[in-house]
Motif scaffolding. Structure first.
Motif, PDB file in Angstrom:
ATOM      1  N   SER A   3       3.335  -1.853   7.150  1.00  0.00           N
ATOM      2  CA  SER A   3       4.081  -2.879   6.443  1.00  0.00           C
ATOM      3  C   SER A   3       5.573  -2.661   6.615  1.00  0.00           C
ATOM      4  O   SER A   3       6.297  -2.339   5.705  1.00  0.00           O
ATOM      5  N   ARG A   4       6.077  -2.833   7.802  1.00  0.00           N
ATOM      6  CA  ARG A   4       7.504  -2.674   8.064  1.00  0.00           C
ATOM      7  C   ARG A   4       8.180  -4.025   8.248  1.00  0.00           C
ATOM      8  O   ARG A   4       9.238  -4.137   8.836  1.00  0.00           O
ATOM      9  N   ARG A   6       9.861  -6.208   6.291  1.00  0.00           N
ATOM     10  CA  ARG A   6      10.513  -6.486   5.025  1.00  0.00           C
ATOM     11  C   ARG A   6      11.693  -7.415   5.214  1.00  0.00           C
ATOM     12  O   ARG A   6      12.189  -7.589   6.304  1.00  0.00           O
ATOM     13  N   GLY A   7      12.142  -7.979   4.069  1.00  0.00           N
ATOM     14  CA  GLY A   7      13.321  -8.797   4.100  1.00  0.00           C
ATOM     15  C   GLY A   7      13.002 -10.268   4.198  1.00  0.00           C
ATOM     16  O   GLY A   7      11.909 -10.677   4.570  1.00  0.00           O
ATOM     17  N   GLN A 125       6.401  -6.217   1.137  1.00  0.00           N
ATOM     18  CA  GLN A 125       7.518  -6.857   0.459  1.00  0.00           C
ATOM     19  C   GLN A 125       7.770  -6.187  -0.895  1.00  0.00           C
ATOM     20  O   GLN A 125       6.913  -5.498  -1.443  1.00  0.00           O
ATOM     21  N   ARG A 126       8.950  -6.414  -1.438  1.00  0.00           N
ATOM     22  CA  ARG A 126       9.285  -5.819  -2.728  1.00  0.00           C
ATOM     23  C   ARG A 126       8.379  -6.329  -3.839  1.00  0.00           C
ATOM     24  O   ARG A 126       8.061  -5.602  -4.775  1.00  0.00           O
ATOM     25  N   ASP A 127       7.968  -7.584  -3.761  1.00  0.00           N
ATOM     26  CA  ASP A 127       7.079  -8.161  -4.769  1.00  0.00           C
ATOM     27  C   ASP A 127       5.943  -8.862  -4.035  1.00  0.00           C
ATOM     28  O   ASP A 127       6.019 -10.060  -3.745  1.00  0.00           O
ATOM     29  N   SER A 314      -1.029  -3.452  -4.054  1.00  0.00           N
ATOM     30  CA  SER A 314      -0.488  -2.366  -4.855  1.00  0.00           C
ATOM     31  C   SER A 314      -1.247  -1.062  -4.660  1.00  0.00           C
ATOM     32  O   SER A 314      -0.737   0.006  -4.990  1.00  0.00           O
ATOM     33  N   PRO A 317       0.872   0.763  -0.261  1.00  0.00           N
ATOM     34  CA  PRO A 317       2.045   0.026   0.214  1.00  0.00           C
ATOM     35  C   PRO A 317       2.104  -0.127   1.722  1.00  0.00           C
ATOM     36  O   PRO A 317       2.894  -0.910   2.224  1.00  0.00           O
ATOM     37  N   ALA A 399       5.082  -2.766 -12.023  1.00  0.00           N
ATOM     38  CA  ALA A 399       5.485  -2.846 -10.621  1.00  0.00           C
ATOM     39  C   ALA A 399       4.369  -3.429  -9.796  1.00  0.00           C
ATOM     40  O   ALA A 399       3.216  -3.059  -9.923  1.00  0.00           O
ATOM     41  N   THR A 402       3.970  -0.087  -4.978  1.00  0.00           N
ATOM     42  CA  THR A 402       4.748   1.134  -4.910  1.00  0.00           C
ATOM     43  C   THR A 402       5.488   1.196  -3.593  1.00  0.00           C
ATOM     44  O   THR A 402       4.881   1.039  -2.548  1.00  0.00           O
ATOM     45  N   PRO A 403       6.814   1.404  -3.602  1.00  0.00           N
ATOM     46  CA  PRO A 403       7.516   1.548  -2.339  1.00  0.00           C
ATOM     47  C   PRO A 403       6.957   2.712  -1.545  1.00  0.00           C
ATOM     48  O   PRO A 403       6.472   3.686  -2.117  1.00  0.00           O
TER      49      PRO A 403
END
Length: 442
Positions: A3-4, A6-7, A125-127, A314, A317, A399, A402-403
């Protein structure tokens, strides 16, 4: 699949990719109905073709979950979209049943690949809950527009398959926003066992039966409207479009609600509500009961699905459980049409609804247990007590994922070595202390 991705730039590609991958299951009723009417297949045979299509999708998901570390997101996504365009396009171009089946299988493999890449990226993703909600919102809107359009196009099995192929072609340019490699050239491959194995396995098994139950009805919903309720194809298409419109409202509400109720309540209560809607739709004998059941059902279904996808994300990650749970869902979706056809032929549509309602009610129990016990715990034993108190407990409980840099729950804590600092007359100057760094000596 790591999962790279992001953004916001990656999310612009992930949401359309998610939409393209999920479009075949969403259009399943009209695909099965058109196969039956256009190729002269029996309902059971048409349902079997639909199941074979979706079985290819789940197979691709399981394959990528095991070997996705070696493939970059962009390469995998493009391969999936190409398979979708070629498979569904060739199936639409011929009326020879074996060739239609072969094209459907190839297209299903492409759909599963696109969905797996999107699911892994959303998990990073963050969420992830809000990201998956956005994807469901987009696919519901797209499928709803197609349900309003397809009845006015030419008959036969070609239009819905061509629509899916065109969706794949339209998403292709956006894949340039995805990373080209699975990891940086100097970055070591991430290692570690799959976390939360028991919870993930229960969730995967539960969502398989959850998806099977609903898609058993979804695969024959078109025939229920046409034969049992006595509606026209245009009316049935309008009901499906309205139902998916209600799904848009439900997904929007789920995105606004977020994690305020946790995951256990939406998953458990929502599944029980879905069971009631399945019972109502399967027994529909007129427009009012058919439309009520379908609209209420489709309003709740994507809400629960978004929480299930968020829960799977969740658990890991790196996206491995997100891909595995998504593949299990696809396997349930694949078995749905033929299951619904066999049950409806043996027990009638109302009898089929009773069986599916009971199965959904039972499967709600273990999935709710996973949502209650596998999410919302401290990440590391004792971490909340030492590093956050009540506020830390709230953060750990709400959350969405988890990052990757945070240890997973149950990971061994690093030992702290005591260092004796000289005091009194032996006190050293501040310049004698430096930051710890790797030794330069070999």
């Amino acid at each position: 699949m790591p999962s790279r991705t992001r953004g916001p730039g990656a999310l612009v590609a992930l949401v359309p990719l998610f939409t393209a991958g999920y479009l075949a299951p969403y259009l399943l009723p009209t695909v099965v109905g058109r196969l039956s009417a256009g190729l002269g297949l029996t309902p059971a045979q048409a349902g079997l073709v639909g199941s074979v299509l979706l079985l290819g999708s789940s197979t691709a998901g399981f394959t990528l979950a095991a070997r996705g570390e070696r493939i970059g997101p962009r390469r995998a996504a493009r391969a999936g979209l190409l398979a979708m365009a070629l498979g569904y396009g060739s199936a639409a171009a011929t009326g020879i049943v074996p060739l239609v089946v072969a094209g459907a299988v190839l297209g299903g493999l492409g759909s599963g690949t696109a969905t797996a890449v999107a699911a892994a990226g959303i998990a990073g993703q963050r969420d992830p809950h809000r990201a998956s909600t956005l994807g469901l919102l987009t696919v519901s809107a797209t499928a709803g527009a197609l349900y309003l359009t397809l009845p006015h196009l030419a008959g036969g099995h070609a239009p819905p398959l061509l629509a899916i192929a065109c969706a794949a072609a339209l998403v292709w340019p956006l894949t340039s926003r995805l990373p080209g490699t699975a990891r940086g050239p100097r970055e070591a491959a991430p290692t570690g066992p799959l976390p939360h194995r028991a919870a993930g396995a229960v969730l995967a098994g539960g969502i398989l039966l959850w998806s099977l139950s609903q898609n058993a009805l979804w695969g024959v919903s078109g025939r229920i409207g046409l034969t049992q309720a006595g509606l026209s194809e245009v009316t049935v298409g309008a009901v499906f479009a309205a139902a998916l419109g209600a799904g848009l409202t439900g997904v929007t509400a789920a995105g606004a609600l977020g994690s305020r109720l946790g995951r256990a309540v939406p998953i458990g209560v929502g599944t029980v509500l879905i069971a009631g809607c399945v019972l109502l739709s399967s027994a529909a004998g007129d427009l009012a009961s058919f439309a009520t059941g379908e609209i209420l059902w489709n309003a709740v279904y994507p809400v629960v699905l978004s929480y299930l996808l968020g829960l799977a994300a969740s658990l890991d990650p790196r996206g491995r459980w997100a891909v595995l749970v998504g593949a299990a869902s696809s396997l349930g979706v694949a078995c749905g049409p033929v299951t619904g056809s066999l049950l409806s032929e043996g027990a009638g549509y109302p009898g089929m609804g009773v069986v599916l309602c009971a199965l959904l009610t039972l499967v709600a129990i273990p999935m709710t247990a996973v949502a209650r016990h596998a999410s919302g715990r401290p990440l590391v034993p004792g971490s909340v007590r030492r590093r956050g108190g009540a506020a830390g407990a709230v953060l750990a409980g709400t959350a969405a994922a988890t990052p990757p840099t945070v240890p997973q729950m149950g990971a061994p804590e690093q030992e702290i070595t005591p260092v004796r600092v000289p005091t009194g007359s032996r006190r050293l100057p501040k310049s004698a202390f430096n930051l710890a760094r790797p030794s330069d000596r070999g």
